[in-house]
Write an enzyme that holds these catalytic residues in place. Sequence first.
Site, PDB file in Angstrom:
ATOM      1  N   ASN A  61      -7.232   1.906   9.751  1.00 42.71           N
ATOM      2  CA  ASN A  61      -6.136   2.000  10.473  1.00 42.71           C
ATOM      3  C   ASN A  61      -6.185   2.037  12.011  1.00 42.71           C
ATOM      4  O   ASN A  61      -7.098   2.605  12.672  1.00 42.71           O
ATOM      5  CB  ASN A  61      -5.519   3.292  10.190  1.00 42.71           C
ATOM      6  N   GLU A 110      -3.384  -0.003   8.299  1.00 44.67           N
ATOM      7  CA  GLU A 110      -2.124   0.352   9.002  1.00 44.67           C
ATOM      8  C   GLU A 110      -2.360  -0.123  10.419  1.00 44.67           C
ATOM      9  O   GLU A 110      -3.783   0.009  10.905  1.00 44.67           O
ATOM     10  CB  GLU A 110      -2.075   1.827   8.895  1.00 44.67           C
ATOM     11  N   ARG A 115       0.920  -1.296   0.061  1.00 50.19           N
ATOM     12  CA  ARG A 115       0.010   0.071  -0.128  1.00 50.19           C
ATOM     13  C   ARG A 115       0.805   1.331  -0.027  1.00 50.19           C
ATOM     14  O   ARG A 115       1.711   1.579   0.995  1.00 50.19           O
ATOM     15  CB  ARG A 115      -0.832  -0.120   1.260  1.00 50.19           C
ATOM     16  N   HIS A 129      -3.051  10.854   0.527  1.00 54.92           N
ATOM     17  CA  HIS A 129      -2.453  10.790   1.827  1.00 54.92           C
ATOM     18  C   HIS A 129      -2.015  12.124   2.516  1.00 54.92           C
ATOM     19  O   HIS A 129      -0.712  12.112   2.559  1.00 54.92           O
ATOM     20  CB  HIS A 129      -1.498   9.525   1.881  1.00 54.92           C
ATOM     21  N   GLU A 147      -7.522   8.362   6.073  1.00 53.37           N
ATOM     22  CA  GLU A 147      -7.752   9.147   7.368  1.00 53.37           C
ATOM     23  C   GLU A 147      -8.481  10.516   7.135  1.00 53.37           C
ATOM     24  O   GLU A 147      -7.873  11.518   7.653  1.00 53.37           O
ATOM     25  CB  GLU A 147      -6.616   9.247   8.348  1.00 53.37           C
ATOM     26  N   TYR A 203      -4.571   1.911  15.749  1.00 55.68           N
ATOM     27  CA  TYR A 203      -3.249   2.087  16.581  1.00 55.68           C
ATOM     28  C   TYR A 203      -3.590   1.710  18.174  1.00 55.68           C
ATOM     29  O   TYR A 203      -2.512   1.371  18.812  1.00 55.68           O
ATOM     30  CB  TYR A 203      -2.784   3.468  16.255  1.00 55.68           C
TER      31      TYR A 203
END
Length: 457
Positions: free
Chosen positions: A290, A360, A75, A119, A164, A292
Amino acid sequence: MEGFPADFVWGTATAAYQIEGAVTEDGRGPSIWDTFSHTPGKIADGSTGDVADDHYHRYPEDIAIMSGLGMNAYRFSVAWPRIFPSGSGDLNQRGLDFYRRLAEACLEHGITPYATLYHWDLPQPLEDAGGWLNRDTAERFRDYAAATQRALGDVVSHWITLNEPWCSAFLGYATGVHAPGKTVGADAMRAAHHLLLAHGLATKAMREGPGGTLGITLNLTSVRAASDSAQDQEAARRMDGLSNRLFLDPLLLGRYPEDVLGNAGVTEWFEQMGDDLADIATPIDFMGVNYYSRHTFAGPEDAVFRGPTIIGPGGTGEIRDIDTGAPKTQMGWEVHPDGLIDVVRLVSDRAPSLPVYITENGAAYPDEVTAGGTVDDEDRRHFFELHLNAAREAIDQGLPLHGYFAWSLLDNFEWAFGYSRRFGIVYVDYESQRRIVKQSGHWFRDRLAGAKPGGES
Ligand code: FCB
């Protein structure tokens, strides 16, 4: 990999401005991140992405590394200002040629390219015209997305419109810690709407092009309330609203969450935009998530929400992000592998059969090169192990998780933190541009051995 379906997608993720360098090469125009990083005081270590990992020139080596690790997907993001140096108008063939070379090199190694179209590197001339606060930017994005897909559709079949949009809208236009560094308060909600519209218009236009598999990537948050008290429950509801529902509901259900608009004080403006929802909800083929960290929220100390609730300088002003005592990465982000299952479920609750990819997941830890030339990042390796266990658990629970991309292939320019945070499974010596596969990278290689036909072990 043991315990995962044979056709599971395994990749690493990167983004153009964080790794490419070569910011004036082959006709690339300036982006908001060039401007922002060159503005004193914006980047923690005073650095810029001017050179970064020099991936623009070293991509053959980097793709060979991925292949050696046994990855079957990559990606990356396309830099809009390489394709349209001023955001619109004349198309720059040399920019397209770079991504063709990159995609072809991936295919030669049996690696499927997943291209993200945005991005965060908005062409500066579009920001000068209002950026994401200007509705016109959504239409310019549609034109750029359609032109790029038409040009590269024979070598790239998987497309992610935006990465995002929460960060673009709120970190870019409310807290100002990301480019373009604006602090417009609740008007940042308009940026969120225009980003969603950009995604919808682009998806529609790309459907009429060479086709392919189309999706978007959201940073979803696993949200907990600090207690059962009414104010903590309310805090959690508001944060779930701003982080998750504001994006998932229009995309997957074709409506905005009324409470979120009300709490931000923007109901009237959004009502005027109602007709855009049909475009925003244009069907997609997959959702990228994504993941985290997990967050635990508490209400205001005096239990009074004064609103409007919007992510602004210093957070929401009144909602508190509580430290649960869980271990943290170098970013200060708590490690909660189970939150990965929560965020996949947020998608499936709304669109039960829509394939989900973790686009991610990863961790920053301070790395050192040992005298023997190795990077023994045991904490990062452990982070990946815990999160892959959670991914397997999600699949066992019947959730439609189809792939996982580690953030990141390489250490890189971590936005406002510059080069002071390393996320790579491959270490980069920024002086020499030498790459060293870290222990976490070797761990992936050992577990993926045999997963890709022709993959080296
Ligand atoms: C995400 C970004 C990515 C990287 C990681 C650490 O929010 O999409 O570019 O910076 O965080």
